[in-house]
Design a protein around this motif. Sequence first.
Motif, PDB file in Angstrom:
ATOM      1  N   VAL A 208      77.431 102.731  86.082  1.00 26.19           N
ATOM      2  CA  VAL A 208      76.265 103.308  85.428  1.00 26.19           C
ATOM      3  C   VAL A 208      75.157 102.270  85.347  1.00 26.19           C
ATOM      4  CG1 VAL A 208      77.558 104.999  84.093  1.00 26.19           C
ATOM      5  CG2 VAL A 208      77.206 102.720  83.165  1.00 26.19           C
ATOM      6  N   LEU A 209      73.902 102.739  85.313  1.00 26.07           N
ATOM      7  CA  LEU A 209      72.735 101.870  85.210  1.00 26.07           C
ATOM      8  C   LEU A 209      71.751 102.470  84.222  1.00 26.07           C
ATOM      9  CD1 LEU A 209      73.419 102.498  88.510  1.00 26.07           C
ATOM     10  CD2 LEU A 209      71.905 100.543  88.757  1.00 26.07           C
ATOM     11  N   ALA A 210      71.058 101.614  83.509  1.00 20.89           N
ATOM     12  CA  ALA A 210      69.988 102.060  82.622  1.00 20.89           C
ATOM     13  C   ALA A 210      68.661 101.986  83.359  1.00 20.89           C
ATOM     14  CB  ALA A 210      69.944 101.190  81.368  1.00 20.89           C
ATOM     15  N   GLY A 211      67.807 102.990  83.154  1.00 23.48           N
ATOM     16  CA  GLY A 211      66.519 103.019  83.827  1.00 23.48           C
ATOM     17  C   GLY A 211      65.619 101.863  83.428  1.00 23.48           C
ATOM     18  N   ASP A 212      64.809 101.394  84.371  1.00 25.56           N
ATOM     19  CA  ASP A 212      63.896 100.277  84.089  1.00 25.56           C
ATOM     20  C   ASP A 212      62.913 100.601  82.973  1.00 25.56           C
ATOM     21  OD1 ASP A 212      64.993  98.558  85.911  1.00 25.56           O
ATOM     22  OD2 ASP A 212      63.709  99.226  87.561  1.00 25.56           O
ATOM     23  N   GLY A 213      62.562 101.860  82.834  1.00 25.68           N
ATOM     24  CA  GLY A 213      61.552 102.230  81.851  1.00 25.68           C
ATOM     25  C   GLY A 213      62.090 102.503  80.462  1.00 25.68           C
ATOM     26  N   ASN A 214      63.409 102.359  80.262  1.00 22.53           N
ATOM     27  CA  ASN A 214      63.966 102.621  78.931  1.00 22.53           C
ATOM     28  C   ASN A 214      63.397 101.640  77.910  1.00 22.53           C
ATOM     29  OD1 ASN A 214      65.477 104.419  80.393  1.00 22.53           O
ATOM     30  ND2 ASN A 214      67.466 103.675  79.706  1.00 22.53           N
ATOM     31  N   ALA A 215      62.952 102.150  76.768  1.00 22.86           N
ATOM     32  CA  ALA A 215      62.314 101.297  75.756  1.00 22.86           C
ATOM     33  C   ALA A 215      63.332 100.522  74.933  1.00 22.86           C
ATOM     34  CB  ALA A 215      61.440 102.147  74.849  1.00 22.86           C
ATOM     35  N   SER A 216      64.584 101.019  74.870  1.00 21.82           N
ATOM     36  CA  SER A 216      65.586 100.332  74.061  1.00 21.82           C
ATOM     37  C   SER A 216      66.958 100.522  74.685  1.00 21.82           C
ATOM     38  CB  SER A 216      65.581 100.877  72.630  1.00 21.82           C
ATOM     39  OG  SER A 216      65.869 102.261  72.640  1.00 21.82           O
ATOM     40  N   ALA A 217      67.916  99.728  74.211  1.00 20.97           N
ATOM     41  CA  ALA A 217      69.272  99.801  74.737  1.00 20.97           C
ATOM     42  C   ALA A 217      69.905 101.145  74.378  1.00 20.97           C
ATOM     43  CB  ALA A 217      70.107  98.655  74.185  1.00 20.97           C
ATOM     44  N   VAL A 218      70.886 101.536  75.190  1.00 19.29           N
ATOM     45  CA  VAL A 218      71.555 102.812  74.994  1.00 19.29           C
ATOM     46  C   VAL A 218      73.051 102.614  75.208  1.00 19.29           C
ATOM     47  CG1 VAL A 218      71.225 103.500  77.406  1.00 19.29           C
ATOM     48  CG2 VAL A 218      71.571 105.258  75.671  1.00 19.29           C
ATOM     49  N   ASP A 219      73.866 103.315  74.441  1.00 18.03           N
ATOM     50  CA  ASP A 219      75.318 103.257  74.586  1.00 18.03           C
ATOM     51  C   ASP A 219      75.769 104.334  75.560  1.00 18.03           C
ATOM     52  OD1 ASP A 219      75.706 101.197  72.705  1.00 18.03           O
ATOM     53  OD2 ASP A 219      75.619 102.635  71.052  1.00 18.03           O
ATOM     54  N   VAL A 220      76.626 103.948  76.497  1.00 20.11           N
ATOM     55  CA  VAL A 220      77.231 104.904  77.421  1.00 20.11           C
ATOM     56  C   VAL A 220      78.742 104.726  77.349  1.00 20.11           C
ATOM     57  CG1 VAL A 220      75.255 105.035  78.979  1.00 20.11           C
ATOM     58  CG2 VAL A 220      77.015 103.318  79.379  1.00 20.11           C
ATOM     59  N   ALA A 221      79.483 105.802  77.516  1.00 20.23           N
ATOM     60  CA  ALA A 221      80.940 105.721  77.435  1.00 20.23           C
ATOM     61  C   ALA A 221      81.570 106.843  78.245  1.00 20.23           C
ATOM     62  CB  ALA A 221      81.408 105.797  75.983  1.00 20.23           C
ATOM     63  N   LEU A 222      82.713 106.556  78.820  1.00 22.26           N
ATOM     64  CA  LEU A 222      83.526 107.579  79.461  1.00 22.26           C
ATOM     65  C   LEU A 222      84.192 108.438  78.392  1.00 22.26           C
ATOM     66  CD1 LEU A 222      85.280 105.329  82.130  1.00 22.26           C
ATOM     67  CD2 LEU A 222      83.441 106.959  82.564  1.00 22.26           C
TER      68      LEU A 222
END
Length: 724
Positions: A455-469
């Motif tokens: 998984v990758l976070a978009g360059d334009g994201n303003a803040s961190a995000v949690d991802v999980a299976l």
Amino acid sequence: MSLPNDYLERVYAGVLGKLIGVYLGRPFEGWSYEAISEHLGEINYYVHDRLNVPLIVTDDDISGTFTFVRALQDYAYDRDVTAAQIGKTWLNYLVEEKTVLWWGGMGNSTEHTAYLRLKQGIDAPASGSIGLNGQVVAEQIGAQIFIDGWAMVAPGDPEFAADLAARAGSVSHDGEALYGAQCLAAMEAQAFIENDINKLIDTGLSVIPKDSIIYAMINDIREWHAAEPDWRAGRELLAERYGYHKYGGNCHMVPNHGLMIFSLLYGNDDFQRTLMIVNTCGWDTDCNSGNIGCLLGIKDGLAGLATGPDYRGPVADRLYIPTADGGNAISDAVTQTVRLVNIGRALQDMKPIAPKAGARYHFDLPGAVQGFMNEDSIEARDVVSISNVHAPALSSSGEHLLALDYAGLALGRVGRVETATFVPSAEVNAHFEGRGYSLMASPALSPGQTIRARVLAGDGNASAVDVALYIQHYNREDGLDLLEGAGANLAAGQAAELEWQVPDLEGYPIAKVGLQISGAGSASGRIYLDWLTWDGAPNVRLKRPHSHDFTRWDRKLSGIMWRRAWVNGLDAARGSMVFMDFYPETYRLIQNEGRGLMIHGCREWTDYQVSATMTPHMCKAGGLGARVQGMQRHYALLCDEDSTRLVATLEGEDTVLAQAAGGWQFGEACALRLKVQGQTLSGYVNDKLVVKAEDPQMRLTGGGIALIAEEGRIGVEDVAVVPV
């Protein structure tokens, strides 16, 4: 002959066209033109919701198309695969009176008639011949509805496609039915390199006899089309000269083949208009629409599917293939596309492709979502929108990724996207069974296996995000419980590879796998799912969940979805009794004649051991199967009263690999264990190694497990599959 440069994408378009066509025509299959016109009008888009039926359904057109072509895989990609071998493929993958076919009985259903001939030991092509079954039975439509796969593995080679279609069609059909199948297969194969409809029709005519009815009818339709611009008036001419009243049986080849040629000519080379005509005209709508959808998909590619309304969005690549290979039942258009392309490549002595190192979900085709959709819950619904994007710089090794655009997470909401790994709810299954096409399957994902994803976070994201299976699995009441796995916190532009081994679930099957997004400090952003896959041997106990001291009145304490994790290949007359809750044992195997199998697992399983406690009541033999690839392809540890043996079974014929004196005793529990590791097979009885063998030929490299009974009754408990 070299493969087209865009072979992969064109096959994908053909597969999608097939699905769209079938789903479009299935809700009103068999309706007359008059009934469709009165109640539905012109069929310009899906009408399932108007008839209160699901869009994604089990259907013989789909399951047969993607099953019978597997004969090429099972017979070492032999270009000379025979009709008899394709018939053996029927016997291996079909579960009698339960999967793929319309089981309408001898002399009524052409395919059922052919199956019974095959079961009697009559090989193809005799099994489908006019001489044996009569002209009316042999000339029904079935030879044509399953041919798309044979055409897609022979791109640009219409003669070879027609030859394959004839061999495959002759398992169940003969005469005009074969000519229709050959004509269409040649057209589809030529559509990879030819775009003109009339030239494709010429190609189809070139492979069938000039004195056939199909040949004459096609020429008549061309004349009508040239003289009559109104398709409704042209339809009257076709119905009058070649309609159902002219031909016997339930669904004859000639009228329906005529409708396909008719719609191609009157469709003005437009996907929506062509499917509108062929569906509005009635008769065998899903068959005709599916074949035409595939042809136009191949011919015009993905762009051709997008000229009208959004047909692809509601489908989301989803399809079902219920067979004795239960792990393949819950599938998608991308998976089947790669399989067909690799068959086509093997026939050209080319190496297989494996997008993104063979990941199960790689999304590496334009628009592919492989069944991923929003979780259907109030909490998560509409938080994430899903799209396929072309971003090779972000992908690990491909051109496309799945883009997940989220919004509203700052309000504490959770976004989830998921795809099915097992059958839908009991209510949906009941609908399928009511239509005559049940959905038999095993979960594609099991406890003990390791899920991996990038998984990758978009360059334009303003803040961190949690991802999980996460997974969703069935529970005691047949509802779904969510279990969260490995995760990561990603800042803008960061990537992570997630890895999570699925824990024991006490016998409950896994229904879905997905990715969860949460914890964003801003209202919106984007996550890319590059790929998701799983591997490893299962570690699972296949038991009645939350076991109780059951009485005959306590029948629903454990639900039914855990039972559906098995493909029941026991005799139909008693097979439905295998899970009755008032039986004291978890599984009761009942087989009237021959060998019956209860199958669980996937073709990808390779090295493992399966164990169970079996109590023979009265039977000829029984035991455990491993690397099971259908009803007639497996390894087995078999016991009777006198001996214990290891066998390799191909085409229903046993080869004894090892045998020892001494077996089991009726009425006494016997602990059996079969271990397969590489070419070595080991059989244990009551924890003692009794038989061991090597199979240097490696007849079977992977497959699921089976509980096996031969002519009698066996009680079974404590079924487990663990790594070696």
